[in-house]
Scaffold this motif. Structure first.
Motif, short mmCIF file in Angstrom:
data_model
loop_
_atom_site.label_atom_id
_atom_site.label_comp_id
_atom_site.label_asym_id
_atom_site.label_seq_id
_atom_site.Cartn_x
_atom_site.Cartn_y
_atom_site.Cartn_z
N LEU A 1 -4.15 5.59 -9.65
CA LEU A 1 -4.67 5.00 -8.98
C LEU A 1 -4.67 3.92 -10.02
CD1 LEU A 1 -4.53 4.67 -5.62
CD2 LEU A 1 -6.87 6.06 -5.81
N ARG A 2 -5.73 3.56 -10.11
CA ARG A 2 -6.22 2.56 -10.73
C ARG A 2 -4.90 1.24 -11.33
NH1 ARG A 2 -11.68 4.67 -13.71
NH2 ARG A 2 -11.05 2.35 -14.46
N LEU B 1 -2.72 0.20 -8.71
CA LEU B 1 -3.58 -0.84 -8.16
C LEU B 1 -3.23 -2.31 -9.06
CD1 LEU B 1 -6.67 0.32 -7.12
CD2 LEU B 1 -5.09 -0.94 -5.98
N LYS B 2 -3.24 -2.30 -10.37
CA LYS B 2 -3.46 -3.00 -11.24
C LYS B 2 -1.56 -3.98 -11.01
CE LYS B 2 -7.62 -2.24 -14.12
NZ LYS B 2 -7.68 -1.43 -14.91
N LEU C 1 0.75 -1.42 -0.31
CA LEU C 1 -0.04 0.07 -0.39
C LEU C 1 1.17 1.39 -0.19
CD1 LEU C 1 -2.50 -0.63 2.23
CD2 LEU C 1 -2.82 -1.01 0.33
N LEU D 1 1.74 1.96 -3.28
CA LEU D 1 0.82 2.93 -3.52
C LEU D 1 0.78 4.11 -3.92
CD1 LEU D 1 -2.35 1.76 -5.27
CD2 LEU D 1 -3.36 1.69 -3.08
N VAL D 2 0.69 4.02 -2.68
CA VAL D 2 0.56 5.58 -2.36
C VAL D 2 2.02 6.81 -2.19
CG1 VAL D 2 0.86 7.84 -0.32
CG2 VAL D 2 -0.67 5.35 -0.36
N LEU E 1 1.95 7.36 -6.47
CA LEU E 1 0.99 9.16 -6.85
C LEU E 1 1.79 10.41 -6.27
CD1 LEU E 1 -2.42 8.06 -5.15
CD2 LEU E 1 -1.47 7.92 -7.98
#
Lengths: 265, 176
Positions: free
Chosen positions: B170-171, B174-175, B120, B123-124, B127
């Motif tokens: 973000l999407r 995620l992938k 995670l 993930l952040v 960004l």
């Protein structure tokens, strides 16, 4: 509608964020039901936001049991509240009862007042009836007295016949020569007009000499229409004339209503 | 469709359906609350209250007016903001809105304990900061586009498009 353009506009991201107006929300919802691509896009946006939210989660266990416990307790609490309401019923009943009592008291008071009034009315009626009985008794006594009087053996009965003015009129005189009294029964005379009164005359026939022996006062209100008057004269006949109020010195012969001579003994 | 059915059952006071919805959203909703209150235990407590509130107001949710997630998100945001505005909280901490939630990940012990925390974090971290800002303001803090534009000092017309491209990023992440 160009679905791709719609998706690219960024409106769906705002929809998931809850940033749209009510009308816009309804519009997006309608399109999502119509176009599966739009629905899919919305779900993916939502999934992305969900994933991001997880990154900042406190990371403590999300125990649903605590929540379901609270839900259960709420249910129980609701039942207890209903029980409390039952207790409150007695409060309501208490107030309702006292209100009823108050209304009842007012009603009883009114009823009582009515009864008192009725008693008063009955009391008055009773008094009136008693008065009537007394009056009846008195009038009975009078009638008997009268009857006794005219049955007296010294009584001479003289019938007075109607004259020209009023041929249907008649009267009777009961003369007690010894007691020098004449009872005039004037039931057969019409009521005198206002301002006039009947006057009774004792007559001597040769020569004709009238002597007033009295007036039939209060003619209308006298129920018996029997009038007592003194007659010290050696009467040979009786006559009744209609005279102006207060009587006259000598009879108005044109208004002679009844006349009768005494039969020689 | 499956979500629709779950929500319908939940609105009919089906506790099992509610449990499944809770499992789907609880962690995320608690996270959103945490971005506002910045206190793990407090966030957890508010989060529970929010789900109780959600249960008690089940019948007021209207699918035509928005996503079920959006509805809960809104309730959670309001509950958290109410908490922050309450006096008792003011005494505990001051001025929390200044920095963004990246901070929570950087020195939050809780995130460390999570199995997928590292994933995670990536993930952040992947960004851009301006993406985190706009997403946090619009989704987690409930700012309107106008308020977000003022906060970030950018034209209001930019918010919508920046948000769109940030969510797309973000999407993609995620992938990975």
């Amino acid at each position: 509608m160009n679905v791709e353009e719609y998706i690219a506009s960024g409106i769906l991201e705002l929809y998931v964020a809850g940033q749209l107006s009510e009308d816009e929300n309804l519009e997006v919802h309608g399109y999502a039901l119509k176009y599966p691509e739009i629905m899919k896009e919305i779900e993916e946006i939502e999934a992305a936001v969900l994933a991001l939210g997880k990154t900042v989660s406190p990371g403590l266990r999300h125990n649903f049991e605590i929540i379901s416990d609270i839900i259960d307790i709420q249910k129980e609490t609701k039942v207890v509240e209903l029980g409390k309401k039952d207790v409150n019923w007695s409060w309501y009943i208490g107030w309702a009862a006292s209100l009823l009592l108050a209304v009842g008291l007012v009603w009883m008071y009114t009823q009582n007042q009515d009864l008192k009034k009725q008693i008063q009315v009955t009391e008055t009626e009773k008094q009136t009836l008693e008065e009537q009985i007394t009056n009846a008794n008195t009038s009975l006594e009078k009638t008997q007295e009268l009857l006794n009087t005219i049955r007296d053996k010294n009584i001479t009965v003289i019938a007075l016949g109607g004259q020209e003015v009023s041929p249907d009129s008649y009267a009777k005189a009961y003369w007690n020569k010894q007691e020098q009294k004449v009872f005039i029964d004037a039931k057969g005379l019409p009521e005198p007009p206002n301002g006039f009164v009947y006057q009774v005359w004792s007559l001597k026939l040769d020569p004709l000499t009238p002597t007033s022996i009295g007036l039939l006062e209060d003619f209308a209100s006298d129920q018996n229409k029997v009038f007592t008057m003194n007659n010290p004269n050696e009467s040979e006949a009786f006559g009744i004339t209609l005279e102006p109020e207060g009587g006259s010195e000598s009879p108005t012969l044109e208004q002679l209503y009844a006349l009768g001579a005494i039969a020689a003994p | 469709m499956q979500l629709d059915l779950l929500v319908k059952k939940f609105q009919a006071k089906d506790v099992a359906a509610f449990e499944r919805l809770h499992a789907m959203y609880a962690e995320n909703i608690c996270g959103v609350i945490n971005t506002i209150v910045r206190n793990d235990d407090l966030a957890q407590e508010i989060c529970q209250d929010v789900f109780i509130k959600v249960w008690n107001n089940a019948e007021s949710y209207n699918p035509a007016k928005g996503r079920f997630f959006t509805w809960i998100l809104n309730i959670a945001r309001n509950a958290a903001i109410d908490e922050v505005r309450s006096k008792s909280y003011k005494n505990n901490k001051k001025n929390l809105s200044a920095d963004y939630f990246v901070g929570i990940l950087d020195h939050g012990s809780s995130a460390e304990s999570k199995v997928d925390a590292i994933g995670l974090k990536k993930l952040v971290k992947a960004l851009k900061e301006k993406c985190i800002q706009v997403i946090e303001l619009l989704y987690f803090k409930g700012y309107t586009q106008k308020e977000a534009a003022e906060e970030l000092d950018i034209p209001i017309g930019t918010i919508k498009t920046r948000n769109r491209s940030c969510i797309s990023q973000l999407r993609k992440n995620l992938k990975l």
